[in-house]
Design a protein around this motif. Structure first.
Motif, short mmCIF file in Angstrom:
data_model
loop_
_atom_site.label_atom_id
_atom_site.label_comp_id
_atom_site.label_asym_id
_atom_site.label_seq_id
_atom_site.Cartn_x
_atom_site.Cartn_y
_atom_site.Cartn_z
N ARG A 43 58.37 -61.03 53.88
CA ARG A 43 58.33 -61.16 52.38
C ARG A 43 57.63 -60.07 51.77
O ARG A 43 56.25 -59.53 52.89
CB ARG A 43 57.18 -62.11 52.90
CG ARG A 43 58.02 -63.80 53.20
CD ARG A 43 56.97 -64.99 52.55
NE ARG A 43 57.56 -66.30 53.32
CZ ARG A 43 58.81 -67.00 52.86
NH1 ARG A 43 59.63 -66.40 51.83
NH2 ARG A 43 58.98 -68.31 53.85
N LEU A 53 62.21 -63.24 50.14
CA LEU A 53 62.43 -63.71 52.07
C LEU A 53 63.62 -62.26 51.26
O LEU A 53 63.71 -62.02 51.04
CB LEU A 53 62.65 -65.02 52.17
CG LEU A 53 63.48 -64.91 53.54
CD1 LEU A 53 61.71 -64.63 54.49
CD2 LEU A 53 63.94 -66.28 54.00
N ARG A 399 65.57 -66.99 43.45
CA ARG A 399 65.58 -68.38 44.38
C ARG A 399 64.73 -67.99 45.46
O ARG A 399 64.48 -68.53 46.13
CB ARG A 399 66.72 -69.55 44.63
CG ARG A 399 67.04 -70.25 43.57
CD ARG A 399 68.51 -70.23 43.97
NE ARG A 399 69.35 -71.23 43.47
CZ ARG A 399 69.64 -70.78 41.78
NH1 ARG A 399 69.86 -69.28 41.12
NH2 ARG A 399 70.51 -72.04 40.96
N LEU A 401 64.60 -64.78 47.12
CA LEU A 401 65.12 -63.93 48.53
C LEU A 401 66.10 -63.56 47.92
O LEU A 401 66.59 -62.90 46.81
CB LEU A 401 67.03 -64.83 48.96
CG LEU A 401 67.22 -64.32 50.75
CD1 LEU A 401 67.61 -65.65 51.59
CD2 LEU A 401 68.56 -63.65 50.17
N ASP A 421 62.61 -70.90 61.41
CA ASP A 421 62.27 -71.23 60.11
C ASP A 421 62.12 -70.37 58.20
O ASP A 421 63.10 -70.62 57.95
CB ASP A 421 60.88 -71.28 60.29
CG ASP A 421 60.48 -72.14 60.92
OD1 ASP A 421 61.39 -73.83 61.44
OD2 ASP A 421 59.36 -72.75 60.83
N GLU A 422 62.02 -68.66 58.56
CA GLU A 422 62.91 -67.80 58.11
C GLU A 422 64.27 -67.98 57.77
O GLU A 422 64.69 -67.88 56.59
CB GLU A 422 62.32 -66.83 57.85
CG GLU A 422 60.67 -67.01 57.47
CD GLU A 422 60.21 -65.32 58.38
OE1 GLU A 422 59.11 -65.01 57.64
OE2 GLU A 422 60.91 -65.04 59.32
N GLU A 425 65.62 -71.33 55.87
CA GLU A 425 65.48 -70.95 54.48
C GLU A 425 66.23 -70.46 53.80
O GLU A 425 66.55 -70.69 53.03
CB GLU A 425 63.91 -70.37 54.25
CG GLU A 425 63.41 -69.65 52.95
CD GLU A 425 62.25 -69.66 52.68
OE1 GLU A 425 61.58 -69.11 51.12
OE2 GLU A 425 61.12 -69.21 53.70
N ALA A 428 69.99 -72.00 53.70
CA ALA A 428 69.61 -72.95 52.51
C ALA A 428 69.87 -72.19 51.30
O ALA A 428 70.82 -73.18 50.91
CB ALA A 428 68.51 -73.53 53.23
N THR A 429 68.90 -71.12 51.29
CA THR A 429 69.05 -70.41 49.80
C THR A 429 70.47 -69.88 49.48
O THR A 429 71.39 -69.93 48.46
CB THR A 429 68.32 -69.23 49.78
OG1 THR A 429 67.09 -69.75 49.74
CG2 THR A 429 67.94 -68.79 48.30
#
Length: 440
Positions: A43, A53, A399, A401, A421-422, A425, A428-429
């Protein structure tokens, strides 16, 4: 500081940038670059605390992530001891960095010539190949990027070569890419066979005795993360050996974990003669690059003077960063994580997006080195327009990213330290943005 104070720092950063910074590869008027004030892991954030991210790894170089404590500590320790030294001296940090690099190279590679980055690594590898062979020409692919110095940018195949063609002795050929085949191929095996035949015909037509080296990105990166088809790189080695031509593998972007291996060529049955590197070797914490030289070539200059050098070759802070980065990557299994996350999370996740979104024409990659080829029509494979790519980039940044986009592609290139997990994320973006009405 108050939120207002922090926001003012972002404004101040933009004002100074607009007034005094000349940006690369850009028309200067109207630029509005993102402000990055800090980062950690995968990040980054601005002064006011808005975060993103980072699935660009900046310029695909922060392989170990942002602000890794082991690398920061190594730089601090070296800064307290000695911040700079001439390259003609011996320095422990330089020797330790070189040993860690050669320990990971193939057998028969025991010397490293350090440079300030990837472009001058390729520049010096070209020089070595010409001096060693006594030949002049360098062959490289049209779909390639090798840096922005005199010979490196002319070895580059993309549009940036054309306004910079001041170096001599460069010839280009088409490498394989089945999705947009130059060879009317319908299978990976056919693409490989025909691309190799094309390469050999170029060599024959140029005159083999005039060609010093083939300079090739193991996995062309900026050109689109183009995974070599089966047998291609082994075939390049066979052809080069047949005509006494050297192979320089450009591992600047694809090396040091990016492809899920220390060197990308390890997965393709290829041992080169010269290996160039930069970026991931220390994640760009302090600028560094270099050429790993096979013993036979290095011996050329045992008694003769090598006519090249750089004031900051093997700079102690950069060398300390290499030692810190490579030690941490080994002890923490970071290269293995890149391979696993690509295999288990990124690859399958991108394939799910492909099944859902017709705008995706192809998914390709390995490790943490992937690309989405975006098309206006899957049947014709017409690329999406620059306007569509601009909207996609803006929507991703909005958003949270930070993407890497090039031409009609999204390059999915997070740090090698990225977590599942990243990845989820980010996927999903991407999914949300690719579901938007992007074409007006």
């Amino acid at each position: 500081m108050t939120d207002l104070d922090l926001s003012e720092l972002d404004d101040r950063t933009r004002e100074l940038d607009a007034a005094h910074v000349f940006h690369s590869w850009s028309a200067q008027a109207g630029l509005n670059p993102l402000v990055i004030a800090g980062g950690a892991g995968s990040r980054v954030w601005d002064h006011a605390g808005r975060s993103w991210l980072d699935f660009s790894s900046q310029l695909v170089n922060t392989n170990i992530g942002h602000q890794h404590p082991a690398v920061i500590a190594a730089i601090h320790e070296q800064a307290d001891l000695l911040t700079t030294v001439a390259p003609a001296t011996a320095n422990l940090a330089r020797g330790e960095a070189a040993k860690r690099i050669t320990d990971r190279a193939p057998a028969g590679f025991n010397k490293v010539f350090f440079t300030n980055g990837g472009a001058d690594a390729n520049e010096n590898a070209i020089r070595m190949a010409r001096l060693f062979t006594g030949r002049d020409k360098i062959l490289s692919t049209y779909r390639s990027y090798h840096g922005n110095t005199g010979a490196a940018v002319v070895a580059t195949g993309d549009w940036r070569r054309i306004p910079n063609e001041y170096a001599r002795g460069h010839v280009h050929f088409f490498g394989p890419w089945l999705y947009r085949s130059e060879f009317w191929a319908t299978t990976p095996e056919q693409e490989s066979e025909r691309a190799l035949r094309h390469l050999e015909r170029v060599i024959q037509s140029e005159g083999p005795s005039s060609i010093a080296a083939i300079l090739i990105e193991t996995i062309p990166g900026t050109a689109g993360v183009l995974i070599p088809p089966p047998g291609y790189l082994a075939g390049v080695r066979e052809i080069a050996d047949r005509y006494g031509i050297l192979i320089i593998t450009d591992e600047v972007m694809c090396g040091f974990g990016r492809a899920g291996r220390w060197f990308a060529f390890e997965g393709y049955d290829l041992v080169p003669d010269l290996i160039t590197f930069a970026k991931g070797v220390n994640s760009g914490y302090v600028p560094a690059g270099g050429v790993i030289i096979s013993d036979a070539i290095a011996a050329t200059w045992d008694t003769a003077v090598f006519p090249g050098g750089l004031t900051y070759s093997g700079h102690p802070l950069a060398m300390a960063a290499i030692v810190g980065a490579l030690d941490a990557m080994s002890s923490e299994g970071i290269v293995e994580n890149a391979a696993r996350v690509g295999r288990e999370a990124i690859g399958p996740g991108l394939e799910e997006l492909f099944a859902k979104h017709d705008i995706i024409g192809e998914v390709r990659g390995e490790g943490v080195f992937w690309a989405l080829e975006l098309v206006a029509d899957r049947e014709t494979r017409e690329p999406v327009s620059a306007a569509v790519i601009g909207r996609i980039k803006g929507a991703l940044v909005e958003r949270g990213l930070l993407p890497f986009v090039a031409e009609n592609r999204i390059h999915v290139v997070p740090p090698c330290t990225v977590t599942d997990d990243e990845v989820a994320e980010a996927l999903a973006t991407y999914d949300e943005v690719l579901s938007l009405p992007l074409v007006e």
